[in-house]
Enzyme design. Structure first.
Site, PDB file in Angstrom:
ATOM      1  N   LYS A  55       0.835  -1.205   0.000  1.00 52.29           N
ATOM      2  CA  LYS A  55       0.000   0.000   0.000  1.00 52.29           C
ATOM      3  C   LYS A  55       0.871   1.257   0.000  1.00 52.29           C
ATOM      4  O   LYS A  55       0.597   2.215  -0.728  1.00 52.29           O
ATOM      5  CB  LYS A  55      -0.905   0.007   1.235  1.00 52.29           C
ATOM      6  CG  LYS A  55      -1.940  -1.127   1.271  1.00 52.29           C
ATOM      7  CD  LYS A  55      -2.857  -0.947   2.459  1.00 52.29           C
ATOM      8  CE  LYS A  55      -3.747  -2.144   2.750  1.00 52.29           C
ATOM      9  NZ  LYS A  55      -4.718  -2.481   1.712  1.00 52.29           N
ATOM     10  N   GLU A  94      -9.760  -4.611   1.184  1.00 53.68           N
ATOM     11  CA  GLU A  94      -9.300  -5.982   0.933  1.00 53.68           C
ATOM     12  C   GLU A  94      -9.754  -6.785   2.142  1.00 53.68           C
ATOM     13  O   GLU A  94      -9.172  -6.671   3.230  1.00 53.68           O
ATOM     14  CB  GLU A  94      -7.772  -6.025   0.796  1.00 53.68           C
ATOM     15  CG  GLU A  94      -7.216  -5.151  -0.329  1.00 53.68           C
ATOM     16  CD  GLU A  94      -7.634  -5.608  -1.710  1.00 53.68           C
ATOM     17  OE1 GLU A  94      -8.035  -6.765  -1.881  1.00 53.68           O
ATOM     18  OE2 GLU A  94      -7.578  -4.777  -2.640  1.00 53.68           O
ATOM     19  N   CYS A  98      -5.906 -14.416   3.752  1.00 57.74           N
ATOM     20  CA  CYS A  98      -7.240 -14.162   3.211  1.00 57.74           C
ATOM     21  C   CYS A  98      -7.564 -15.127   2.079  1.00 57.74           C
ATOM     22  O   CYS A  98      -8.723 -15.323   1.760  1.00 57.74           O
ATOM     23  CB  CYS A  98      -7.326 -12.726   2.736  1.00 57.74           C
ATOM     24  SG  CYS A  98      -5.900 -12.283   1.737  1.00 57.74           S
ATOM     25  N   GLU A 122      -5.363  -4.059  -4.899  1.00 54.19           N
ATOM     26  CA  GLU A 122      -3.965  -3.767  -4.588  1.00 54.19           C
ATOM     27  C   GLU A 122      -3.157  -4.249  -5.783  1.00 54.19           C
ATOM     28  O   GLU A 122      -3.649  -5.023  -6.604  1.00 54.19           O
ATOM     29  CB  GLU A 122      -3.505  -4.585  -3.379  1.00 54.19           C
ATOM     30  CG  GLU A 122      -3.937  -4.013  -2.049  1.00 54.19           C
ATOM     31  CD  GLU A 122      -3.464  -4.882  -0.907  1.00 54.19           C
ATOM     32  OE1 GLU A 122      -3.214  -6.086  -1.099  1.00 54.19           O
ATOM     33  OE2 GLU A 122      -3.355  -4.346   0.207  1.00 54.19           O
TER      34      GLU A 122
HETATM   35  P1  NAD Z   1      -9.365  -6.371  11.486  1.00 53.02           P
HETATM   36  O1  NAD Z   1     -10.409  -5.859  10.567  1.00 53.02           O
HETATM   37  O2  NAD Z   1      -9.749  -6.737  12.864  1.00 53.02           O
HETATM   38  O3  NAD Z   1      -8.179  -5.307  11.633  1.00 53.02           O
HETATM   39  C1  NAD Z   1      -7.551  -4.745  10.509  1.00 53.02           C
HETATM   40  C2  NAD Z   1      -7.094  -3.344  10.852  1.00 53.02           C
HETATM   41  O4  NAD Z   1      -8.250  -2.540  11.078  1.00 53.02           O
HETATM   42  C3  NAD Z   1      -6.267  -3.255  12.138  1.00 53.02           C
HETATM   43  O5  NAD Z   1      -5.245  -2.305  11.974  1.00 53.02           O
HETATM   44  C4  NAD Z   1      -7.289  -2.761  13.160  1.00 53.02           C
HETATM   45  O6  NAD Z   1      -6.705  -2.077  14.240  1.00 53.02           O
HETATM   46  C5  NAD Z   1      -8.127  -1.836  12.302  1.00 53.02           C
HETATM   47  N1  NAD Z   1      -9.474  -1.553  12.785  1.00 53.02           N
HETATM   48  C6  NAD Z   1     -10.304  -2.362  13.494  1.00 53.02           C
HETATM   49  N2  NAD Z   1     -11.464  -1.723  13.760  1.00 53.02           N
HETATM   50  C7  NAD Z   1     -11.360  -0.492  13.206  1.00 53.02           C
HETATM   51  C8  NAD Z   1     -12.239   0.645  13.120  1.00 53.02           C
HETATM   52  N3  NAD Z   1     -13.456   0.639  13.693  1.00 53.02           N
HETATM   53  N4  NAD Z   1     -11.824   1.741  12.459  1.00 53.02           N
HETATM   54  C9  NAD Z   1     -10.598   1.770  11.873  1.00 53.02           C
HETATM   55  N5  NAD Z   1      -9.723   0.749  11.940  1.00 53.02           N
HETATM   56  C10 NAD Z   1     -10.100  -0.377  12.588  1.00 53.02           C
HETATM   57  O7  NAD Z   1      -8.664  -7.580  10.734  1.00 53.02           O
HETATM   58  P2  NAD Z   1      -7.420  -8.467  11.221  1.00 53.02           P
HETATM   59  O8  NAD Z   1      -7.915  -9.397  12.269  1.00 53.02           O
HETATM   60  O9  NAD Z   1      -6.235  -7.622  11.518  1.00 53.02           O
HETATM   61  O10 NAD Z   1      -7.110  -9.244   9.853  1.00 53.02           O
HETATM   62  C11 NAD Z   1      -7.819 -10.364   9.478  1.00 53.02           C
HETATM   63  C12 NAD Z   1      -8.819 -10.071   8.381  1.00 53.02           C
HETATM   64  O11 NAD Z   1      -8.167  -9.417   7.304  1.00 53.02           O
HETATM   65  C13 NAD Z   1      -9.401 -11.342   7.798  1.00 53.02           C
HETATM   66  O12 NAD Z   1     -10.768 -11.201   7.548  1.00 53.02           O
HETATM   67  C14 NAD Z   1      -8.625 -11.490   6.488  1.00 53.02           C
HETATM   68  O13 NAD Z   1      -9.263 -12.272   5.512  1.00 53.02           O
HETATM   69  C15 NAD Z   1      -8.464 -10.073   6.079  1.00 53.02           C
HETATM   70  N6  NAD Z   1      -7.346  -9.947   5.140  1.00 53.02           N
HETATM   71  C16 NAD Z   1      -7.634  -9.695   3.835  1.00 53.02           C
HETATM   72  C17 NAD Z   1      -6.599  -9.613   2.905  1.00 53.02           C
HETATM   73  C18 NAD Z   1      -6.882  -9.339   1.452  1.00 53.02           C
HETATM   74  O14 NAD Z   1      -5.946  -9.105   0.699  1.00 53.02           O
HETATM   75  N7  NAD Z   1      -8.136  -9.352   1.007  1.00 53.02           N
HETATM   76  C19 NAD Z   1      -5.288  -9.802   3.319  1.00 53.02           C
HETATM   77  C20 NAD Z   1      -5.037 -10.061   4.657  1.00 53.02           C
HETATM   78  C21 NAD Z   1      -6.085 -10.125   5.568  1.00 53.02           C
END
Ligand code: NAD
Length: 503
Positions: free
Chosen positions: A162, A251, A285, A460
């Site tokens: 990113k 994503e 993911c 991305e």
């Molecule tokens: P998450 O959504 O809990 O957290 C991701 C980020 O969002 C963290 O930095 C977290 O602090 C932040 N966040 C959480 N709540 C927020 C809010 N209300 N406002 C702003 N920011 C907030 O996800 P995770 O547990 O860190 O990651 C796992 C998830 O990510 C899984 O669902 C996975 O499939 C997905 N993922 C997707 C990809 C892709 O390329 N599509 C890649 C990796 C992970």
């Protein structure tokens, strides 16, 4: 007295603490704290956004030559390559992933910086076939201050993807890494400074998502949000962003089907399934979390798969021989257990694994688990984000495609067959942002990455990602015709329009 390392935010070219409030970063394989980070409050978030806006408006990065952006990003790639061992070590500690996987993954991360450096240097504007004696140029401009919210599962890879795209396009960037694994991303601040990036162009801010992340995403002064995370996080940030007309790239999660057809050798197919399903302990993911196996090979395939799965080496992530490391947290272990028990309640059969485990009595580990289940079960339809894999017997190609498309996710899918026509047919019929044929997890900076349906919005990687960090400005130069005018004569005092206006 605690000797725990405190890793502050990276702001305006220096590491500086935001508050007295600290968050512990835990090594999931040992359950010990390895560092603390800042929990950045609203006031500090606002002042960081304001510094980033000043940085953007100054033109120090937003208006520099493409060759300068190329040089800085290329140098960052070189520095990262030189320092890979320390990043690999950090990444292994904070994620609990086996060091052999972190070596393989991180050795490729500099390529993202190089790729976007090259795009910055080579990207060209356009001239449209505008009617008449007119030259219409389209140029791409950076958006402004962009916010990137990143997850814990591939901390450095995802943040670098990113950051590289956004910087290449000339934006000022604020990254909020996951509170669970922020250390490698925070380290990138200094590295970019050494590469020549002007101070304040990249800010890295720590904190909980529901606080610091939310404060960043609720600002009306930012120009874009790029989130990798769960659907619930997207749903939390989207309403305010839409009120401020701020675009979001999302994503999100996946439930990737691995479609196994009879023409593939069982030996090769089993190897492929193990790799697709259990890399990163199933915490990607695009984890191959649903094995859709044609009934012609089902029994032989499952028999070998179960034997091989039982032989996978669960162990300390720092041990080069370990194949299955930790999952990220106790909550994740509990989530895996809950999926297993629910699948048993739904009539599923656990073929191996199924329980939490530990290494030297510690850590958040879960046994690699295979569950034979129905296509409609909770396990076969929803994201576990752990090493619990659904096996579904399918009678035909049509059934495999139908089951592959039967979840709300549509991020990645793989098709394993030696039948050329079948490979293309199935790939065409699977509704998914990425389809691999005889491969899984293959990724490259040039290859657009992103899902359909509830797996996300936008891409991305690739030219798509670069362009999504820009806005198009159209300049229309009239070099021939009279300007649009009103007649001088009073009796004809209605506007006469030139032939190529639509006013
Ligand atoms: P998450 O959504 O809990 O957290 C991701 C980020 O969002 C963290 O930095 C977290 O602090 C932040 N966040 C959480 N709540 C927020 C809010 N209300 N406002 C702003 N920011 C907030 O996800 P995770 O547990 O860190 O990651 C796992 C998830 O990510 C899984 O669902 C996975 O499939 C997905 N993922 C997707 C990809 C892709 O390329 N599509 C890649 C990796 C992970």
């Amino acid at each position: 007295m605690s000797t725990l390392l405190h890793q502050p935010n990276w702001v305006n070219g220096a590491y500086q603490s935001a508050s007295e409030e600290r968050i512990h970063v835990i090594n999931p394989a040992t359950e010990s704290a390895i560092a603390t980070i800042d929990s950045t409050p609203l006031q500090t978030v606002n002042s960081i956004i304001s510094s980033s806006l000043d940085n953007f408006s100054s033109g120090i990065w937003s208006k520099v030559d493409a060759s300068t952006r190329f040089n800085v990003l290329s140098k960052a790639a070189t520095l990262l390559r030189l320092r890979l061992p320390e990043f690999i070590d950090l990444e292994t500690q904070q994620t609990g992933r086996p060091i052999r996987e972190m070596k393989a993954q991180l050795s490729r991360v500099p390529e993202w910086l190089e790729y976007f450096a090259s795009l910055a240097r080579t990207h060209e504007g356009r001239v449209t076939p505008f009617k008449g004696p007119v030259v219409n140029t389209l140029i791409r401009l950076p958006l402004g201050v962009v916010v990137q919210i990143t997850p814990w599962n591939h901390p450095l890879l995802i943040a670098t993807k990113k950051i590289a795209a956004a910087l290449a396009a000339g934006n000022s960037v604020i990254v909020k890494p996951s509170e669970s694994a922020p250390l490698s991303v925070l380290k990138m601040g200094q590295l970019f400074q050494e590469a020549g990036l002007p101070d304040g162009t990249l800010q890295i801010v720590s904190g909980y998502g529901r606080e610091t992340g939310k404060f960043l995403c609720e600002s009306s002064l930012i120009s874009k949000i790029d989130l990798t995370g769960g659907l619930a996080t997207y749903a939390a940030i989207a309403p305010t962003a839409s009120k401020h007309l701020i675009p979001i790239i999302a994503e999100l999660g996946g439930k990737a089907p691995v479609c196994m057809f009879p023409s593939i050798s069982v030996e090769k197919g089993v190897k492929a399934a193990l790799f697709a399903s259990f890399i990163a302990s199933g915490q990607t993911c695009v984890t191959g979390s649903r094995l859709l196996i044609h009934s012609d090979i089902y029994d032989e395939f499952v028999d070998l798969l179960v034997r091989r799965t039982k032989n996978l080496r669960v162990g300390a992530p720092t041990d080069e021989k370990t194949q299955i490391g930790a999952v990220i947290s106790r909550a994740s272990v509990e989530r895996c257990s809950a999926f297993v028990s629910q699948s048993i309640d739904e009539g599923g059969k656990v073929l191996c694994g199924g329980s939490p485990t530990s290494v030297d009595g510690k850590g958040y580990f879960f046994q690699p688990t295979l569950v034979e289940t129905k296509a409609s079960s909770n396990l076969a339809c929803n994201e576990v984000f752990g090493p619990v894999i659904a096996l579904v017997r399918c009678e035909s190609e049509e059934e495999i495609v139908k089951v592959a498309n039967a979840t709300s996710f549509a991020l990645g899918a793989s098709v394993w067959t030696n039948d050329f026509s079948q490979a293309h047919r199935v790939a065409e019929n699977i509704d998914s942002g990425i389809v691999w044929i005889n491969g899984h997890h293959l990724n490259d900076p040039s290859s657009p990455w992103g899902g359909f349906k509830e797996s996300g919005l936008g891409k991305e990687n690739g030219i798509e990602a670069f362009e999504s960090y820009t806005k198009v400005k159209s300049t229309i130069i009239n070099y021939g015709q009279e300007p649009t005018w009103f007649d001088d004569e009073v009796e004809n005092a209605r506007p006469r329009l030139s032939p190529n206006t639509n006013q």
